[in-house]
Design a protein around this motif. Structure first.
Motif, PDB file in Angstrom:
ATOM      1  N   ALA A   1       0.808  -1.102   0.114  1.00  0.00           N
ATOM      2  CA  ALA A   1      -0.122  -0.027  -0.037  1.00  0.00           C
ATOM      3  C   ALA A   1       0.753   1.390  -0.153  1.00  0.00           C
ATOM      4  O   ALA A   1       0.637   2.005  -0.660  1.00  0.00           O
ATOM      5  CB  ALA A   1      -0.969  -0.087   1.108  1.00  0.00           C
TER       6      ALA A   1
ATOM      7  N   THR B   1      -0.259   2.736  -3.487  1.00  0.00           N
ATOM      8  CA  THR B   1      -1.728   3.389  -3.406  1.00  0.00           C
ATOM      9  C   THR B   1      -1.615   4.894  -3.204  1.00  0.00           C
ATOM     10  O   THR B   1      -0.562   5.441  -2.772  1.00  0.00           O
ATOM     11  CB  THR B   1      -2.460   2.661  -2.331  1.00  0.00           C
TER      12      THR B   1
ATOM     13  N   GLY C   1      -1.019   5.534   0.241  1.00  0.00           N
ATOM     14  CA  GLY C   1       0.471   5.399   0.866  1.00  0.00           C
ATOM     15  C   GLY C   1       1.244   6.652   0.241  1.00  0.00           C
ATOM     16  O   GLY C   1       2.132   6.935   0.922  1.00  0.00           O
TER      17      GLY C   1
END
Length: 305
Positions: free
Chosen positions: A161, A165, A168
């Motif tokens: 993550a 993402t 993140g």
């Protein structure tokens, strides 16, 4: 030393590493997430101890250790939100607040936990993953608590993550450069409060392991400074969630060294070997000074400035 004694020591250290490393994994992952956002939380020792007390109390009253684990996590969220909110005020030092929150969490746990020192609460059942082994000691060493597996899965998800993402990216940007985060329309204060609360949740679950699995009881000397040692562990792992697993296993094996030697009759220097995790922490902190560790640190941390 005979080959049989050496095998016994290695198996004992394997079992001890798995057991002792579990709370380290959760606290280290919590601290990694918090520091990735640009904040140091030295108060996770308080989260750990309060989580242990809350988990034991809820398990005792409800008969469900998993409800105790969940409650322990939310007790960590409570302390994390307090820590994050106070640190968001102007001219407030993260380190000082962390020490104060550590004392607060431990004090609350001791105050409300006195009635639960004697009663016995339902514990988390381990998974017998050593059924394939013919060695009884190895079978016992491979009785793994589900929280150990959960911790590994969380580390993998967190590692992915943070790298892949948007959430993140926001956390990493806030931790590396607050001006850049503000320029992108990100509120660093909000991100750090949420990251500190999430880190507290993980630390609280680590405390639940202490009281509901190993050593599996509630008392006022339960933690032994594991929350503080996690800060050194995060530096050693270079703020990488996957490396936190390996670092936690190393710390766990160091903590299991003394009992492993005692199991084969080696008692000389027992207290010295029991101090191995603390000695390891000291060496890591010294080695991190002036090394390349600071280069891997989030830019907003004092260690990187």
């Amino acid at each position: 030393m005979t080959a049989e004694a050496l095998t016994t020591i290695l198996i004992a250290m394997l079992g001890g590493a798995i057991r002792v490393s579990t709370p380290f994994i959760f606290v280290a992952l919590g601290e990694t997430l918090t520091e990735k956002s640009g904040r140091i939380n030295l108060g996770l020792e308080g989260n750990l101890v309060l989580g242990a007390m809350v988990a034991y109390a809820i398990s005792f009253h409800t008969g469900s250790p998993w409800l105790g684990v969940l409650a322990a996590g939310f007790s960590g969220v409570f302390l994390g939100l307090m820590h994050g909110s106070i640190c968001s005020l102007k001219k407030v030092n993260d380190i000082a607040v962390g020490i104060a929150m550590m004392s607060f969490g431990i004090g609350v746990a001791f105050f409300f936990g006195k009635p639960y020192i004697q009663p016995s609460a339902p514990r988390l059942e381990s998974l017998p993953l050593g059924g394939w082994a013919s060695n009884p000691a190895l079978q016992q060493a491979l009785e793994i608590n589900p929280l150990f597996i959960v911790g590994i899965l969380i580390a993998i998800v967190m590692w992915w993550a943070l790298a892949n993402t948007r959430v993140g990216l926001v956390v990493r940007m806030t931790g590396d450069s607050e001006p850049a985060a503000r320029a992108m329309g990100i509120n660093p204060i909000k991100v750090r409060i949420l990251a500190t609360a999430a880190g507290g949740f993980l630390a609280g679950i680590g405390g639940a392991f202490l009281s509901l699995s190993y050593p599996g009881s509630w008392n006022e000397g339960l933690s032994s400074g594991q929350g503080l040692m996690a800060v050194a562990l995060v530096i050693f792992a270079r703020w990488n969630p996957l490396r936190c697993i390996l670092a936690a296993l190393l710390f766990g094996a160091a903590g299991a060294l003394g009992p492993a030697l005692q199991s084969v009759g080696i008692s000389q220097g027992y207290y010295f070997f029991n101090a191995a995790p603390y000695i390891l922490t000291l060496f890591i902190m010294v080695a991190a000074t002036g090394s390349n560790s600071a280069r891997a640190a989030p830019g907003e941390l004092s260690i990187a400035k």
